[in-house]
Design a protein around this motif. Structure first.
Motif, PDB file in Angstrom:
ATOM      1  N   GLY A  14      25.558  30.909  -4.372  1.00  0.00           N
ATOM      2  CA  GLY A  14      24.934  32.182  -4.056  1.00  0.00           C
ATOM      3  C   GLY A  14      24.347  32.892  -5.265  1.00  0.00           C
ATOM      4  N   VAL A  15      23.487  33.888  -4.992  1.00  0.00           N
ATOM      5  CA  VAL A  15      22.841  34.704  -6.021  1.00  0.00           C
ATOM      6  C   VAL A  15      22.968  36.168  -5.623  1.00  0.00           C
ATOM      7  N   ASN A  16      23.173  37.030  -6.606  1.00  0.00           N
ATOM      8  CA  ASN A  16      23.241  38.459  -6.323  1.00  0.00           C
ATOM      9  C   ASN A  16      22.724  39.256  -7.519  1.00  0.00           C
ATOM     10  N   ILE A  43      21.423  37.028 -10.663  1.00  0.00           N
ATOM     11  CA  ILE A  43      22.085  35.897 -11.331  1.00  0.00           C
ATOM     12  C   ILE A  43      22.897  35.103 -10.311  1.00  0.00           C
ATOM     13  N   ASP A  44      22.891  33.784 -10.438  1.00  0.00           N
ATOM     14  CA  ASP A  44      23.727  32.966  -9.557  1.00  0.00           C
ATOM     15  C   ASP A  44      25.179  33.038 -10.023  1.00  0.00           C
ATOM     16  N   TYR A  45      26.085  32.801  -9.103  1.00  0.00           N
ATOM     17  CA  TYR A  45      27.512  32.989  -9.386  1.00  0.00           C
ATOM     18  C   TYR A  45      28.031  32.059 -10.478  1.00  0.00           C
ATOM     19  N   TYR A  77      20.559  36.667  -2.762  1.00  0.00           N
ATOM     20  CA  TYR A  77      19.922  37.971  -2.669  1.00  0.00           C
ATOM     21  C   TYR A  77      19.226  38.313  -3.985  1.00  0.00           C
ATOM     22  N   TYR A  78      17.980  38.697  -3.888  1.00  0.00           N
ATOM     23  CA  TYR A  78      17.197  39.078  -5.061  1.00  0.00           C
ATOM     24  C   TYR A  78      16.694  40.510  -4.878  1.00  0.00           C
ATOM     25  N   PHE A  79      16.850  41.324  -5.912  1.00  0.00           N
ATOM     26  CA  PHE A  79      16.504  42.739  -5.820  1.00  0.00           C
ATOM     27  C   PHE A  79      15.509  43.134  -6.909  1.00  0.00           C
TER      28      PHE A  79
END
Length: 336
Positions: A209-211, A243-245, A302-304
């Motif tokens: 995942g990415v956050n 950033i990915d986990y 998720y990309y913000f």
């Protein structure tokens, strides 16, 4: 006079330091049994003069779920920073989450309107952008979509935002910030600060995942700058990097001189893990380390976008590598 709710938390304690350190007169709403130990610890991190700064804070007992206590607390207050909230992804906490986050915010808004507060800054979450469509980069125009992918926490914060927007329609100037996952020193056994303790204890697993992530100092600075800015009735994503986990955990591990996680978790194993944790919770009452909501979110990407706030404030965010480095130093200092 400035009022801060939730001043004993991660964001609130850093906000208090910045406000008090700049000479502002601050009143803090706290529940009767709430400890201020974290505030003392945060102040001591950043200055040898922490005791005198702490003495200048006016602590007032009250509760955002009790609107009548808010009326008294708001006497003489011009600006309100609403950081109080209940963060939980355990479905058993649903009633309390909604009471604190949604009803509590409605009370804050109503009290601000009643007392003619000049401006409110409400701390929301990127979770209010919804979790249904995770393609592309989300910004402030990404609208909420009702979905079973939205956690109870996300729903509560979305409802809280609706109360703030209702307040603006009734004449309350306000700004809303939507922070991503916040990196910074806090309670190492709770919230996002717990990531450092998990890596220290030997985190072996990661997902793809990415956050988004942001330094807690940037969250505080953005809040203050938005309150001093003429802009109102607008919301802002406050996030430094996506950033990915695996990369995140590896950076933390490097700074703590620990091994990076090496086992990539599949969705099948994740489903087993949260069900096992739920069974333990039902048998022992101990809060689960993994819930259905956190397990499934861990696989999403998720990309913000932070372009709006960077443009409005001409703001430059602290790189997350630097945030992790400093937070790791504080963590190691407590172990020494």
């Amino acid at each position: 006079m400035i009022l801060v709710t939730g001043g004993s938390g991660l964001v609130g304690s850093h906000l208090l330091f910045d406000l008090i350190n700049s000479g502002k007169k601050v009143r803090v709403l706290k529940r009767e049994k709430t400890s201020i130990d974290l505030v003392k610890k945060i102040f001591a991190y950043y200055t040898p003069n922490s005791a005198s700064l702490l003495d200048s804070i006016e602590w007032v007992t009250g509760d955002i779920t009790d609107i009548y206590s808010l009326y008294d607390v708001l006497d003489g207050v011009d600006y309100v920073y609403h950081t109080a909230g209940f963060v939980s992804f355990n479905s058993s906490d649903k009633q309390e989450i909604m009471k604190v986050n949604a009803t509590g915010t409605a009370n804050v808004v109503n009290a601000c309107l009643h007392k003619n507060v000049k401006k409110l800054c409400h701390v929301s979450s990127i979770a209010t952008l919804g979790r249904e469509n995770n393609n592309g980069i989300m910004n402030e125009e990404t609208h909420w979509i009702s979905s079973n992918k939205n956690s109870v926490y996300a729903v509560s914060k979305y409802n809280a935002e609706r109360e703030v927007w209702r307040g603006t329609a009734e004449g309350l100037p306000a700004v809303i910030i939507n922070p991503s996952i916040i990196i910074g020193p806090g309670n190492w056994d709770k919230g996002s600060s717990q990531l450092f303790k998990q890596v220290w204890d030997g985190l072996k697993f990661y997902t793809h995942g990415v956050n988004g992530y942001v330094d807690v100092r940037d969250v505080s600075k953005c809040m203050i700058q938005l309150m001093n800015h003429p802009i109102e009735n607008s919301n802002f994503i406050v996030s430094s990097e996506n950033i990915d986990y695996f990369t995140l955990f590896s950076m933390i591990a490097k700074n703590l001189n620990k091994k990076a996680p090496s086992i990539k978790v599949t969705s099948f194993l994740s489903e087993i893990a949260w069900r096992t944790e739920k069974a333990k919770f039902l048998l022992t009452g101990k809060a689960p380390l993994i819930t259905e909501e956190t397990a499934r979110t861990a696989f999403q990407k998720y990309y913000f976008s932070n372009e709006k706030i960077k443009k409005i404030l001409d703001f430059e965010f602290i790189p997350i590598s630097e945030s992790i480095h400093q937070t790791s130093r504080f963590f190691l200092r407590e172990l020494a």
